[in-house]
Design an enzyme around this catalytic site. Sequence first.
Site, PDB file in Angstrom:
ATOM      1  CG  ASN A 152      11.637  44.466  25.116  1.00 13.96           C
ATOM      2  OD1 ASN A 152      10.891  44.599  26.083  1.00 13.96           O
ATOM      3  ND2 ASN A 152      11.225  44.088  23.934  1.00 13.96           N
ATOM      4  CB  CYS A 153      14.951  48.460  28.101  1.00 10.10           C
ATOM      5  SG  CYS A 153      13.421  48.784  27.198  1.00 10.10           S
ATOM      6  CB  ALA A 202      -1.033  48.130  14.378  1.00  9.93           C
ATOM      7  N   PRO A 242     -10.879  49.005  10.446  1.00  5.50           N
ATOM      8  CG  PRO A 242     -13.097  49.668  10.131  1.00  5.50           C
ATOM      9  CD  PRO A 242     -11.896  49.181   9.382  1.00  5.50           C
ATOM     10  CG  ASP A 253       9.631  48.558  18.542  1.00  4.70           C
ATOM     11  OD1 ASP A 253       9.361  49.633  19.116  1.00  4.70           O
ATOM     12  OD2 ASP A 253      10.540  47.787  18.915  1.00  4.70           O
ATOM     13  CB  SER A 282       5.139  41.055  30.679  1.00  4.39           C
ATOM     14  OG  SER A 282       5.288  42.193  31.507  1.00  4.39           O
ATOM     15  CB  THR A 337      -4.759  48.829  10.694  1.00  4.92           C
ATOM     16  OG1 THR A 337      -5.968  48.063  10.748  1.00  4.92           O
ATOM     17  CG2 THR A 337      -3.832  48.404  11.829  1.00  4.92           C
ATOM     18  NE  ARG A 341      -5.039  49.793  34.308  1.00  2.00           N
ATOM     19  CZ  ARG A 341      -3.843  49.303  33.974  1.00  2.00           C
ATOM     20  NH1 ARG A 341      -3.344  48.271  34.640  1.00  2.00           N
ATOM     21  NH2 ARG A 341      -3.150  49.833  32.998  1.00  2.00           N
TER      22      ARG A 341
HETATM   23  C1  FAD Z   1      18.070  44.877  23.718  1.00  3.55           C
HETATM   24  C2  FAD Z   1      17.050  45.964  23.655  1.00  3.55           C
HETATM   25  C3  FAD Z   1      17.221  47.100  24.435  1.00  3.55           C
HETATM   26  C4  FAD Z   1      16.287  48.127  24.385  1.00  3.55           C
HETATM   27  N1  FAD Z   1      16.472  49.229  25.170  1.00  3.55           N
HETATM   28  C5  FAD Z   1      15.541  50.216  25.144  1.00  3.55           C
HETATM   29  C6  FAD Z   1      15.663  51.350  25.987  1.00  3.55           C
HETATM   30  O1  FAD Z   1      16.596  51.451  26.789  1.00  3.55           O
HETATM   31  N2  FAD Z   1      14.711  52.318  25.912  1.00  3.55           N
HETATM   32  C7  FAD Z   1      13.648  52.218  25.066  1.00  3.55           C
HETATM   33  O2  FAD Z   1      12.802  53.110  25.049  1.00  3.55           O
HETATM   34  N3  FAD Z   1      13.498  51.144  24.261  1.00  3.55           N
HETATM   35  C8  FAD Z   1      14.418  50.159  24.278  1.00  3.55           C
HETATM   36  N4  FAD Z   1      14.254  49.065  23.466  1.00  3.55           N
HETATM   37  C9  FAD Z   1      13.102  49.034  22.541  1.00  3.55           C
HETATM   38  C10 FAD Z   1      11.829  48.563  23.220  1.00  3.55           C
HETATM   39  O3  FAD Z   1      12.054  47.362  23.888  1.00  3.55           O
HETATM   40  C11 FAD Z   1      10.750  48.415  22.166  1.00  3.55           C
HETATM   41  O4  FAD Z   1      10.525  49.675  21.591  1.00  3.55           O
HETATM   42  C12 FAD Z   1       9.438  47.895  22.683  1.00  3.55           C
HETATM   43  O5  FAD Z   1       9.619  46.718  23.386  1.00  3.55           O
HETATM   44  C13 FAD Z   1       8.467  47.710  21.539  1.00  3.55           C
HETATM   45  O6  FAD Z   1       7.293  47.162  21.990  1.00  3.55           O
HETATM   46  P1  FAD Z   1       6.400  46.271  21.045  1.00  3.55           P
HETATM   47  O7  FAD Z   1       5.259  45.809  21.855  1.00  3.55           O
HETATM   48  O8  FAD Z   1       6.144  46.985  19.795  1.00  3.55           O
HETATM   49  O9  FAD Z   1       7.336  45.040  20.648  1.00  3.55           O
HETATM   50  P2  FAD Z   1       8.045  43.983  21.557  1.00  3.55           P
HETATM   51  O10 FAD Z   1       8.192  44.497  22.926  1.00  3.55           O
HETATM   52  O11 FAD Z   1       9.270  43.559  20.859  1.00  3.55           O
HETATM   53  O12 FAD Z   1       7.026  42.791  21.598  1.00  3.55           O
HETATM   54  C14 FAD Z   1       6.622  42.130  20.416  1.00  3.55           C
HETATM   55  C15 FAD Z   1       6.335  40.697  20.743  1.00  3.55           C
HETATM   56  O13 FAD Z   1       5.455  40.204  19.762  1.00  3.55           O
HETATM   57  C16 FAD Z   1       5.792  38.849  19.511  1.00  3.55           C
HETATM   58  N5  FAD Z   1       5.245  38.503  18.188  1.00  3.55           N
HETATM   59  C17 FAD Z   1       5.616  39.029  17.011  1.00  3.55           C
HETATM   60  N6  FAD Z   1       4.876  38.511  16.025  1.00  3.55           N
HETATM   61  C18 FAD Z   1       4.023  37.624  16.606  1.00  3.55           C
HETATM   62  C19 FAD Z   1       3.022  36.782  16.108  1.00  3.55           C
HETATM   63  N7  FAD Z   1       2.731  36.723  14.824  1.00  3.55           N
HETATM   64  N8  FAD Z   1       2.345  36.017  16.975  1.00  3.55           N
HETATM   65  C20 FAD Z   1       2.629  36.059  18.296  1.00  3.55           C
HETATM   66  N9  FAD Z   1       3.567  36.838  18.812  1.00  3.55           N
HETATM   67  C21 FAD Z   1       4.260  37.625  17.968  1.00  3.55           C
HETATM   68  C22 FAD Z   1       7.291  38.832  19.579  1.00  3.55           C
HETATM   69  O14 FAD Z   1       7.763  37.543  19.878  1.00  3.55           O
HETATM   70  C23 FAD Z   1       7.581  39.810  20.704  1.00  3.55           C
HETATM   71  O15 FAD Z   1       7.736  39.154  21.952  1.00  3.55           O
HETATM   72  C24 FAD Z   1      15.160  48.019  23.514  1.00  3.55           C
HETATM   73  C25 FAD Z   1      14.984  46.874  22.758  1.00  3.55           C
HETATM   74  C26 FAD Z   1      15.901  45.840  22.816  1.00  3.55           C
HETATM   75  C27 FAD Z   1      15.690  44.610  22.001  1.00  3.55           C
HETATM   76  C1  COA Z   2       3.980  46.038  32.897  1.00  2.00           C
HETATM   77  C2  COA Z   2       2.965  45.926  31.789  1.00  2.00           C
HETATM   78  C3  COA Z   2       2.307  44.576  31.824  1.00  2.00           C
HETATM   79  C4  COA Z   2       1.930  47.018  31.902  1.00  2.00           C
HETATM   80  O1  COA Z   2       1.241  46.907  33.112  1.00  2.00           O
HETATM   81  P1  COA Z   2       0.265  48.081  33.577  1.00  2.00           P
HETATM   82  O2  COA Z   2      -0.471  47.575  34.725  1.00  2.00           O
HETATM   83  O3  COA Z   2      -0.511  48.619  32.453  1.00  2.00           O
HETATM   84  O4  COA Z   2       1.265  49.243  33.892  1.00  2.00           O
HETATM   85  P2  COA Z   2       1.881  49.778  35.192  1.00  2.00           P
HETATM   86  O5  COA Z   2       2.287  48.771  36.175  1.00  2.00           O
HETATM   87  O6  COA Z   2       2.920  50.664  34.621  1.00  2.00           O
HETATM   88  O7  COA Z   2       0.700  50.634  35.876  1.00  2.00           O
HETATM   89  C5  COA Z   2       0.073  51.656  35.202  1.00  2.00           C
HETATM   90  C6  COA Z   2      -1.354  51.735  35.683  1.00  2.00           C
HETATM   91  O8  COA Z   2      -1.404  51.793  37.097  1.00  2.00           O
HETATM   92  C7  COA Z   2      -1.997  53.018  37.532  1.00  2.00           C
HETATM   93  N1  COA Z   2      -1.265  53.406  38.716  1.00  2.00           N
HETATM   94  C8  COA Z   2       0.085  53.485  38.866  1.00  2.00           C
HETATM   95  N2  COA Z   2       0.381  53.835  40.129  1.00  2.00           N
HETATM   96  C9  COA Z   2      -0.782  53.991  40.782  1.00  2.00           C
HETATM   97  C10 COA Z   2      -1.114  54.349  42.111  1.00  2.00           C
HETATM   98  N3  COA Z   2      -0.201  54.598  43.026  1.00  2.00           N
HETATM   99  N4  COA Z   2      -2.419  54.433  42.428  1.00  2.00           N
HETATM  100  C11 COA Z   2      -3.370  54.182  41.518  1.00  2.00           C
HETATM  101  N5  COA Z   2      -3.108  53.824  40.243  1.00  2.00           N
HETATM  102  C12 COA Z   2      -1.820  53.731  39.894  1.00  2.00           C
HETATM  103  C13 COA Z   2      -1.881  53.924  36.366  1.00  2.00           C
HETATM  104  O9  COA Z   2      -2.900  54.904  36.378  1.00  2.00           O
HETATM  105  C14 COA Z   2      -2.042  52.978  35.200  1.00  2.00           C
HETATM  106  O10 COA Z   2      -3.400  52.628  35.055  1.00  2.00           O
HETATM  107  P3  COA Z   2      -4.272  53.097  33.760  1.00  2.00           P
HETATM  108  O11 COA Z   2      -3.432  52.769  32.566  1.00  2.00           O
HETATM  109  O12 COA Z   2      -5.523  52.330  33.846  1.00  2.00           O
HETATM  110  O13 COA Z   2      -4.460  54.558  33.955  1.00  2.00           O
HETATM  111  C15 COA Z   2       3.590  46.151  30.409  1.00  2.00           C
HETATM  112  O14 COA Z   2       4.051  47.482  30.343  1.00  2.00           O
HETATM  113  C16 COA Z   2       4.758  45.272  30.176  1.00  2.00           C
HETATM  114  O15 COA Z   2       4.624  44.113  29.899  1.00  2.00           O
HETATM  115  N6  COA Z   2       5.959  45.811  30.330  1.00  2.00           N
HETATM  116  C17 COA Z   2       7.174  45.057  30.193  1.00  2.00           C
HETATM  117  C18 COA Z   2       7.667  45.089  28.758  1.00  2.00           C
HETATM  118  C19 COA Z   2       8.175  46.404  28.378  1.00  2.00           C
HETATM  119  O16 COA Z   2       7.554  47.427  28.599  1.00  2.00           O
HETATM  120  N7  COA Z   2       9.356  46.380  27.758  1.00  2.00           N
HETATM  121  C20 COA Z   2       9.998  47.560  27.336  1.00  2.00           C
HETATM  122  C21 COA Z   2      10.574  48.296  28.467  1.00  2.00           C
HETATM  123  S1  COA Z   2      11.797  47.317  29.296  1.00  2.00           S
END
Ligand code: FAD
Ligand code: COA
Lengths: 547, 547
Positions: B41-42, B280, B276, B283, B38, B273, B21
């Site tokens: 997890n949760c 990171a 520069p 988690d 994408s 980290t 974006r």
């Molecule tokens: C079962 C479960 C339930 C959860 N429920 C909640 C909740 O209800 N509320 C909440 O706030 N949080 C919840 N969490 C935690 C939340 O999902 C994490 O905090 C969040 O996803 C962390 O984001 P991240 O990007 O750091 O890691 P992740 O989302 O785990 O993504 C990391 C990714 O990096 C990939 N990866 C790692 N090393 C490498 C590498 N060297 N090369 C390529 N890929 C790599 C991994 O395969 C993984 O897919 C939950 C987690 C789990 C597992």
């Molecule tokens: C979904 C994912 C790809 C992120 O996508 P994203 O496009 O950045 O996020 P969203 O769909 O939440 O949208 C947020 C963006 O849309 C914009 N937006 C949301 N609603 C809008 C609206 N009605 N009009 C204009 N803009 C809007 C926000 O401003 C934000 O943009 P910005 O960051 O540039 O300011 C990423 O969060 C992901 O992979 N999530 C799944 C994994 C995950 O989070 N696991 C743990 C929880 S289960």
Amino acid sequence: MKICIVGGVAGGASAATRLRRLDEKAEIVLFEKGEHISYANCGLPYYLGGTIRQRDSLIVTKPELLCKRFRVDVRTRNEVIRINRQEKKIVVRDLKSGTDYEESYDKLILSPGAGPKVPPLPGMHSDGVFTLRNVTDTYRIDDYLLENTPKTAVVVGGGFIGVEMAENLVDRGLSVTLVEYADQVIASLDPEMANILHRHLSEHGVNLMLGTGITGISRDSKGLHAGLTSGEEVDAGLVLLCMGVAPDSHLAKEAGLDLGVNGSIEVNEYYETSDPDIYAVGDAISVTHLVGQTKTLVPLAGPANKQGRTAAENALMGRKVKGSPVQSSSVLKVFDLTAASTGLNEKQLRQMGIPYKKTYVHPQSHASYYPGASPISMKMLFGDDGRILGAQAVGAKGVEKRIDVLAAVIRLGGTVYDLEQLELCYAPPYSSAKDPVNMLGYTAVNILNGDMPVFYAEEVSSLDPQTATLLDVSTPDEILMGTIPGFRSIPLDTLRENLNRLDPDKPVYVTCRVGLRGYLATRILLQNGFRAYNLSGGYRTYSLTGP
Amino acid sequence: MKICIVGGVAGGASAATRLRRLDEKAEIVLFEKGEHISYANCGLPYYLGGTIRQRDSLIVTKPELLCKRFRVDVRTRNEVIRINRQEKKIVVRDLKSGTDYEESYDKLILSPGAGPKVPPLPGMHSDGVFTLRNVTDTYRIDDYLLENTPKTAVVVGGGFIGVEMAENLVDRGLSVTLVEYADQVIASLDPEMANILHRHLSEHGVNLMLGTGITGISRDSKGLHAGLTSGEEVDAGLVLLCMGVAPDSHLAKEAGLDLGVNGSIEVNEYYETSDPDIYAVGDAISVTHLVGQTKTLVPLAGPANKQGRTAAENALMGRKVKGSPVQSSSVLKVFDLTAASTGLNEKQLRQMGIPYKKTYVHPQSHASYYPGASPISMKMLFGDDGRILGAQAVGAKGVEKRIDVLAAVIRLGGTVYDLEQLELCYAPPYSSAKDPVNMLGYTAVNILNGDMPVFYAEEVSSLDPQTATLLDVSTPDEILMGTIPGFRSIPLDTLRENLNRLDPDKPVYVTCRVGLRGYLATRILLQNGFRAYNLSGGYRTYSLTGP
Ligand SMILES: Cc1cc2nc3c(=O)[nH]c(=O)nc-3n(C[C@H](O)[C@H](O)[C@H](O)COP(=O)(O)OP(=O)(O)OC[C@H]3O[C@@H](n4cnc5c(N)ncnc54)[C@H](O)[C@@H]3O)c2cc1C
Ligand SMILES: CC(C)(COP(=O)(O)OP(=O)(O)OC[C@H]1O[C@@H](n2cnc3c(N)ncnc32)[C@H](O)[C@@H]1OP(=O)(O)O)[C@@H](O)C(=O)NCCC(=O)NCCS
Ligand SMILES: Cc1cc2nc3c(=O)[nH]c(=O)nc-3n(C[C@H](O)[C@H](O)[C@H](O)COP(=O)(O)OP(=O)(O)OC[C@H]3O[C@@H](n4cnc5c(N)ncnc54)[C@H](O)[C@@H]3O)c2cc1C
Ligand SMILES: CC(C)(COP(=O)(O)OP(=O)(O)OC[C@H]1O[C@@H](n2cnc3c(N)ncnc32)[C@H](O)[C@@H]1OP(=O)(O)O)[C@@H](O)C(=O)NCCC(=O)NCCS
């Protein structure tokens, strides 16, 4: 110390209990002209609708408890009819015996509330025509419903009480017409937000007549007939007048106390009236608005309770506690929807000449992959400095939670930048990792820093396809469900390939369903040299504007 | 500008979309060693429990969309195995072909997440023993459940994932034992708050074994057997290890980047980290805690998403945006209850040597006269200056809403005095005129200004009936339901008449059901010359403490 309190409900009863907690020795006399004290005004509509089933439930604190536990001298059916400020006495009419007597006070706290406005039109006091303020009114309406089993009702006025009563009368099996003079219900919402409620009310069978006033009511053997400004007449078995409330300040006025907005009792920040021995709180007073800083009326239970609590503290004099400005946080259930708002709305900001920007989003109430999520339509108003001026939300779930968070941020003087940072609770049944409130923050900041130039639904009609490119980046399937006339379709995912089809000299106005893809398109366009604007809230907000 | 991202989920995918974006031209390559990006997890536990039914639902943004709409070069099953900082290259293993290749970067963003901790005990990798982190794990468990239809499961670890999985395995029809080494589940709660969950888990048939560790797992023809520190053995058809997560920092470590708490990747406030060119997030990093100001691990999705968003902005260099400290706001569904918290808890405050006071209240979720209200148990920690340090709540309804409001107030540096002033939305289906959050404010201020001297449940055992008067002011009927041993009964409403029965030289320790009447009694006693203390949270809180 002897303290007399006029009015025994939200403000008055709260003052009484707080006084006792702070002072075991004080003499506290509570005067209430009605039959009940400490009743649940806000629950009355739900008793009539049948959701609250026990009459008993409507009394929050029983008089016995107030007497015994708080040693308050409770005098129901005793109306304070005059204040004698020189002698620091009040004249009280015992409505049971009809006799008057005097009572002295060191401090007097007025919490007489506000009364239903009834315009001087023909037939307003006919049999079967009611207003709703207290428990007695409620029983009266209930008894009438039980005895006459009317099939139809006209509710006049689409404020909080009118809309709640429309719902509750429907719940009670009546066919309801809701007549409202303005072109929207619930004035605290802006029209496009209220529109969601209009549709919902209609879907639930309420015959909604907006922009329609009442001219009078007549009664004949067939029942009541409400005359309307349109010239029509609506028949009804029952008419409920919910045309707003006016501060009940006649006592204060007759005593020569200063009055403010709309005849309300004027108080300073300690809830002192112009007589330092007399305090006033609740629906009867005007208060400073936290956001607008002007004096205004906010007849709501939260402020009344808190003002009563604070006035009690001040009346005891040991402490001097400032009351807090109000911000008009409110919430309303309308069948399956919830509508909530806080701060000022766009109408008010315009009237007050306060410059503002706004953003609309329509996020899901919680993670969309977890069952049961439903969209919330949200609107936020903010200043050029990012200060949050007001917010509104309507939806089925998680609505008031978001407005509560925004209310807290407004209270603490927060900005849209703070909203970006908020770390709210997230698990799939409750929210999304970026909460809807975060989304309001992101979009507002994107507007402020120029990342997302926007236009608004009300500007659409002034766009000229000759001088501007109008683009809907939704999918063709979505567009079949509705699009803005004059907008051509280029789905977002093919936009980059189609940039050459767009005139680089014309500004591009983009829309999509809710604004998110429009934003993405806008980003692509801006970085390819176009002037581009995104429709805030997209087609969903657009479809809520206009008639 | 070429940006490589390691990890394609919360932090990584959020960074990728935000990068696009902000910059149409940047080259963005996203590496994910697993099969999916994408993903939710949760949501994984809820798929296993059957609440989420479609496998499809677990993917939030499809790879195609990330490629097409965001022009991100998505490489699943490609693991980044080395960072060559000198040459600004990474070495990538294509897990499909097994071949390694190099990729250069201008900026690198690491979001590798955290991996499940598995202790080096016998049998941890037996067939039928699982950990849960990603979609592949989920399918694996699902397939095992479908093929082997185990009747029993042992979940090891009572953190968020463990408790969620216990619930979801019960939902799936299994009989579940939850083994937790600590004497409580959900470490973010204090023990007395967690106790509410313990009872609820047991009521829902979970066999909860607290204070119990696992010593190893064996498998024979009858199934799995989990050895416990108690010497017992529990049989199970399936074992799920939910023993916490450890930051996945080995790449960073091997590249010589600075590490912090528990081997996490150390970053500054811009998520840089020690190199520069490498950022990171998520988690894998340690972050500054908003309240404690120490570095800590908060492996939650909200922070991960927001950090990814901010790091993307910083990696593009045009802007330099500070990330926000975390405050550990979290929420959890446990069958019919919700538990939520924000800020620091009492255990943490004690460990960190931060002085605090606390208050407990047990208000109804909404007006008690409107059907469906249920109590919320709330605890708030605050400083002598009124600054809010943390809050916890457990109940069936309206729980996370209150913690969200408190989270917002904490974020803005608010105090308990601000809580008194909050004007939250009120109508009977949603709250009370004084919201539970106001009540936390009132009681905290009463504690601070001396209006309500308090004692706490954990101090009860040290009270000596010889030197102090111990009083329960509940009604006799209530006391039949339980009282604190050694407390004598004087119902509140007869207290004033009975003051002469109390020894004026002894301090009086008062309790009631939830603390409100105890407060009223305390006020009466104080003003009659007694030294008096109210049990914060009353018998309800007391009954949650201890074993
Ligand atoms: C079962 C479960 C339930 C959860 N429920 C909640 C909740 O209800 N509320 C909440 O706030 N949080 C919840 N969490 C935690 C939340 O999902 C994490 O905090 C969040 O996803 C962390 O984001 P991240 O990007 O750091 O890691 P992740 O989302 O785990 O993504 C990391 C990714 O990096 C990939 N990866 C790692 N090393 C490498 C590498 N060297 N090369 C390529 N890929 C790599 C991994 O395969 C993984 O897919 C939950 C987690 C789990 C597992
Ligand atoms: C979904 C994912 C790809 C992120 O996508 P994203 O496009 O950045 O996020 P969203 O769909 O939440 O949208 C947020 C963006 O849309 C914009 N937006 C949301 N609603 C809008 C609206 N009605 N009009 C204009 N803009 C809007 C926000 O401003 C934000 O943009 P910005 O960051 O540039 O300011 C990423 O969060 C992901 O992979 N999530 C799944 C994994 C995950 O989070 N696991 C743990 C929880 S289960
Ligand atoms: C049907 C209905 C629904 C409502 N729903 C909500 C809601 O959902 N949320 C919300 O925030 N607010 C709601 N309100 C508004 C809320 O009830 C009021 O804001 C609040 O009660 C005002 O408190 P008060 O003490 O100023 O006045 P009141 O609570 O109205 O009490 C005033 C009392 O004073 C008595 N009195 C007046 N003059 C005298 C006198 N001279 N001598 C003796 N007694 C006197 C009156 O008889 C009355 O009982 C609702 C109101 C109504 C009527
Ligand atoms: C109910 C009513 C009499 C007020 O009674 P109240 O005792 O002041 O109020 P609450 O029951 O809400 O209790 C609040 C007090 O209890 C204290 N409290 C609450 N929970 C507590 C707990 N667990 N431990 C200790 N103290 C507690 C609060 O600190 C506060 O005391 P304070 O004001 O001295 O600080 C008054 O509000 C009333 O009549 N309401 C009905 C009418 C009405 O409000 N109508 C409109 C809405 S429907």
